[in-house]
Design a protein around this motif. Structure first.
Motif, short mmCIF file in Angstrom:
data_model
loop_
_atom_site.label_atom_id
_atom_site.label_comp_id
_atom_site.label_asym_id
_atom_site.label_seq_id
_atom_site.Cartn_x
_atom_site.Cartn_y
_atom_site.Cartn_z
N UNK A 246 -10.24 45.68 36.35
CA UNK A 246 -11.44 46.39 35.89
C UNK A 246 -11.32 46.90 34.46
N UNK A 247 -10.14 47.36 34.08
CA UNK A 247 -9.97 47.87 32.71
C UNK A 247 -10.08 46.76 31.68
N UNK B 167 -12.64 50.46 42.07
CA UNK B 167 -11.24 50.61 41.66
C UNK B 167 -11.15 51.33 40.31
N UNK B 168 -12.08 50.99 39.41
CA UNK B 168 -12.11 51.61 38.08
C UNK B 168 -12.28 53.13 38.22
N UNK C 97 -18.57 36.74 42.92
CA UNK C 97 -18.24 37.54 41.73
C UNK C 97 -18.93 38.91 41.82
N UNK D 5 -16.94 42.31 41.44
CA UNK D 5 -17.30 43.32 40.44
C UNK D 5 -17.54 44.69 41.09
N UNK E 293 -6.07 59.04 36.42
CA UNK E 293 -5.63 59.26 35.03
C UNK E 293 -6.03 60.66 34.55
N UNK F 235 -15.07 37.77 51.53
CA UNK F 235 -13.84 36.97 51.36
C UNK F 235 -14.18 35.50 51.14
N UNK G 146 -5.69 46.19 40.42
CA UNK G 146 -6.10 47.52 39.94
C UNK G 146 -6.34 47.55 38.44
N UNK H 286 -6.96 26.94 49.78
CA UNK H 286 -8.09 27.88 49.89
C UNK H 286 -9.17 27.32 50.81
N UNK I 216 -9.20 54.82 39.68
CA UNK I 216 -8.05 54.91 38.78
C UNK I 216 -8.32 55.91 37.66
N UNK I 217 -9.57 55.94 37.18
CA UNK I 217 -9.90 56.90 36.12
C UNK I 217 -9.65 58.32 36.62
N UNK J 98 -11.31 31.09 58.31
CA UNK J 98 -12.09 32.33 58.42
C UNK J 98 -13.31 32.12 59.33
N UNK K 145 -15.47 31.45 44.59
CA UNK K 145 -15.41 31.66 43.13
C UNK K 145 -14.09 31.12 42.56
N UNK L 32 -14.18 46.00 41.75
CA UNK L 32 -13.54 46.45 40.51
C UNK L 32 -14.14 47.78 40.05
N UNK M 267 -13.41 33.52 47.68
CA UNK M 267 -12.58 32.31 47.63
C UNK M 267 -13.35 31.16 46.98
N UNK N 197 -12.74 23.08 36.77
CA UNK N 197 -13.92 23.62 36.09
C UNK N 197 -13.52 24.45 34.88
N UNK O 139 -10.69 29.10 54.09
CA UNK O 139 -12.13 29.32 54.30
C UNK O 139 -12.57 28.78 55.66
#
Lengths: 225, 406
Positions: free
Chosen positions: B338-339, A197-198, A187, A191, A205, A162, B335, B377, A201-202, B384, A168, A194, A166, B185, B381
């Protein structure tokens, strides 16, 4: 194989194939299905909104308010008069229609301003609670749990993930040096999330696709079971 | 010999029977009849207005009967009785299970409703403890009446957060208006916008801008409007057509106003075509079918997917990819990100979408709010880290600071 005699299922099956034909490329069959789908959905949407919003909300409530006024005059309770407030929505809707007249079309902006302003104000609080305060509360975890190694590791992953995430999304500072390192770690966390999650979700589907295949080969063509 | 033994058995049996009959009827064997006794009544009755509501509710608390759980007459339930007279007229409002020592007696404000509960009227309460056989009543509670509160103390933290955020926002907007340079940035997705529009201009093809399935009041859609304004201005300058198929009629109207104002701002109002910003349908997949059709027929050079997206995200992005368009996407729907990451060239992840609108717009209002978010933010932080330390040392007060009661 046992073909169904139900005409509705035949139409559904043929239209499904029409939409699937897009996988081959744009073609007249797809164009027909697309136009039909858009037309029917837009019409269905209009009728649904007319009965569930315009009639069920505005007309019914104004009707109740009118009946109360006729039967009780000004002696009714405050709650009874609140039914009249629905007419305000009707007026805003009417103002939107003024866009059809270019000279006075600018009046429709009042409705837009009201809708966007009030809803944004409402969302501000709900977002602050659900996306902010509750997230903070759930992320405040002990850095060390005595005698429970796995919980300690889990807590540290949540807190570090977390914190770096934050970092990023901190836009006021360039991602360089230690700060940049933390952002890069952030990141990575994103990733990985994600990716999970990808995959999830696939899979869901795929179940939709299976449902369509079941419709075509089972319900329509009768080839299954 | 056998006769003698049988006689002894007979005598033993006789005295044994006598022993049981005698002790079974003696007063000391009361424990076998406990259920006939009434349980001890609940104690210390309290009734008060339920806090943090709009009135129409009174909370009652009591001390459990001493017979609730381990007493002689185990209590099986409590009945809450109410009256507007302390001496008579008590009627049962509700029954609760044993072990429960609080009840919220509430209703609605509509006078015509059967569940109407008047505010500002005194009520008296009693609680009846029920055992299997027998029951006992508590004393009458002191009078209590319901009334609404203007301030919900459980939501104080929301107020504090709002005040802090508002102060930050006003502070940074003032700074931006004074001309102070507020650094943001660079974002890769936004840096690519110029290139994407330039490509469309060179190819002589339109730009497709999808606002998603959100309403005009969704934060992502509002951010997208700001980006649309900036992109529309550029397309007006480059004389490149922009197509905006909409899923929501109100979104369409706002988009039309936004693009029209951008063309006016660029000094090319005559180039604005209202028909290019059009409503398709509000049904998700019918909308997708239409947009896919536009992609393969119009072959736009650039596709923007900025706003709120759901299951259609991958279908749109894949079709755009097949059509050979350069694609820039952005959404706050976790959700769907990612796609977009997988199928488009650049993706604005979550809050980057909001930042992009400020980055492109450079308006003091947007820059100020973005800076305020950054400060927010930073506070999160810090919280936290401090919270983690506090939780490690079992200082729960810190976690309670963020507790919200709705």
């Amino acid at each position: 194989m046992h073909l169904t005699p139900d005409i509705g299922i035949w139409i559904g099956g043929l239209l499904t194939l029409g939409i699937f034909s897009f996988l081959y490329g744009d073609n007249p069959y797809y164009k027909f299905c697309e136009a039909l789908f858009i037309g029917v959905s837009a019409g269905h949407w209009f009728v649904t909104l007319f009965w569930t919003v315009f009639v069920a909300k505005m007309i019914r409530n104004v009707e109740i308010g009118l009946n109360t006024f006729i039967t009780q005059g000004f002696s009714a309770g405050m709650a009874d008069y609140m039914h009249w407030s629905y007419i305000f929505g009707g007026i805003l809707g009417f103002l939107m229609l003024l866009r059809l007249f270019p000279k006075i079309g600018w009046i429709s902006r009042w409705s837009l301003a009201f809708v966007v302003g009030t809803t944004s104000g409402y969302y501000f609080i709900t977002y602050l609670v659900s996306n902010g305060l509750r997230q903070i509360q759930r992320t405040i975890l002990p850095l060390y749990v005595h005698g429970d190694f796995y919980t300690t590791i889990g807590n540290l992953i949540i807190i570090v993930g977390t914190f770096c995430g934050l970092t990023y999304f901190f836009f006021s500072k360039e991602h360089k040096g230690t700060f940049g390192g933390l952002a890069r770690l952030g990141i990575w966390f994103l990733m990985i999330t994600f990716g999970a999650s990808f995959g999830y979700t696939v899979m869901s589907r795929m179940s939709l696709l299976i449902g369509r295949m079941d419709y075509i080969f089972g319900t329509w063509l009768g080839m299954l079971g | 010999m056998n006769m003698n033994k049988s006689f002894h058995y007979f005598l033993f049996s006789f005295f044994l029977s006598f022993f049981f009959v005698f002790f079974a009827n003696s007063p000391a064997s009361d424990f076998s009849n406990t259920s006939v006794q009434a349980p001890a009544p609940p104690l210390n009755m309290k009734a008060f207005d339920t806090p943090n509501d709009n009135g129409h509710s009174i909370t009652i608390t009591w001390e459990l009967s001493p017979d609730d759980g381990a007493g002689k007459s185990n209590v099986i339930s409590y009945e809450i009785l109410r009256s507007d007279n302390p001496d008579s007229g008590f009627v049962v409002r509700r029954m609760v299970a044993a072990g429960v020592n609080t009840y919220e007696d509430g209703g609605v404000k509509e006078k015509k409703s059967e569940d109407y509960f008047p505010s500002h009227k005194n009520f008296y309460y009693r609680v009846r403890a029920n055992a299997e056989k027998g029951s006992s009543l508590s004393d009458v509670s002191p009078p209590a009446y319901a009334y609404g509160q203007l301030f919900h103390t459980g939501r104080t933290v929301i107020l504090v957060a709002c005040v802090i955020f508002t102060v930050f926002t006003i502070m940074f907007i003032r700074k931006a208006k004074k001309g102070e340079e507020l650094y943001i940035r660079p974002l890769a997705g936004i840096e690519a916008v110029d290139e994407a529009i330039g490509r469309a201009t060179e190819m002589g093809k339109p730009i497709l801008y999808i606002l998603g399935l959100g309403t005009a009041a969704d934060v992502a859609t509002i951010a997208s409007f700001t980006i649309l304004a900036r992109i529309s201005k550029m397309t007006a300058e480059y004389r490149t057509p922009i197509l905006v198929p909409c899923n929501d009629p109100i979104v369409m109207i706002v988009a039309q106003e936004t693009v029209k104002a951008a063309y006016l701002d660029a000094g090319r109002p005559e180039m604005y075509k209202e028909d290019n910003i059009f409503y398709v349908t509000s049904m998700q997949f019918a909308y997708v079918a239409a947009v896919n059709g536009i992609m393969v027929r119009e072959r736009p050079a650039t596709n923007f997917y900025l706003g709120k997206f759901y299951a259609e995200s991958l279908i749109l992005a894949e079709t755009g990819s097949v059509a050979g368009s350069i694609q820039i996407s952005g959404t706050d729907e976790i959700a769907q990100i990612p796609f977009f990451v997988a199928a488009t060239d650049y993706t604005l992840i979550g809050e980057e979408l909001y930042a992009a609108s400020a980055y492109l717009g450079k308006e003091p209002l947007l820059l100020g709010s973005l800076k305020a978010q950054d400060w927010g933010k930073a506070l999160v932080m810090i919280s936290l880290i401090l919270g983690g330390l506090a939780a490690s040392f079992h200082l729960d007060f810190f976690i309670k600071l963020f507790a919200v009661k709705l």
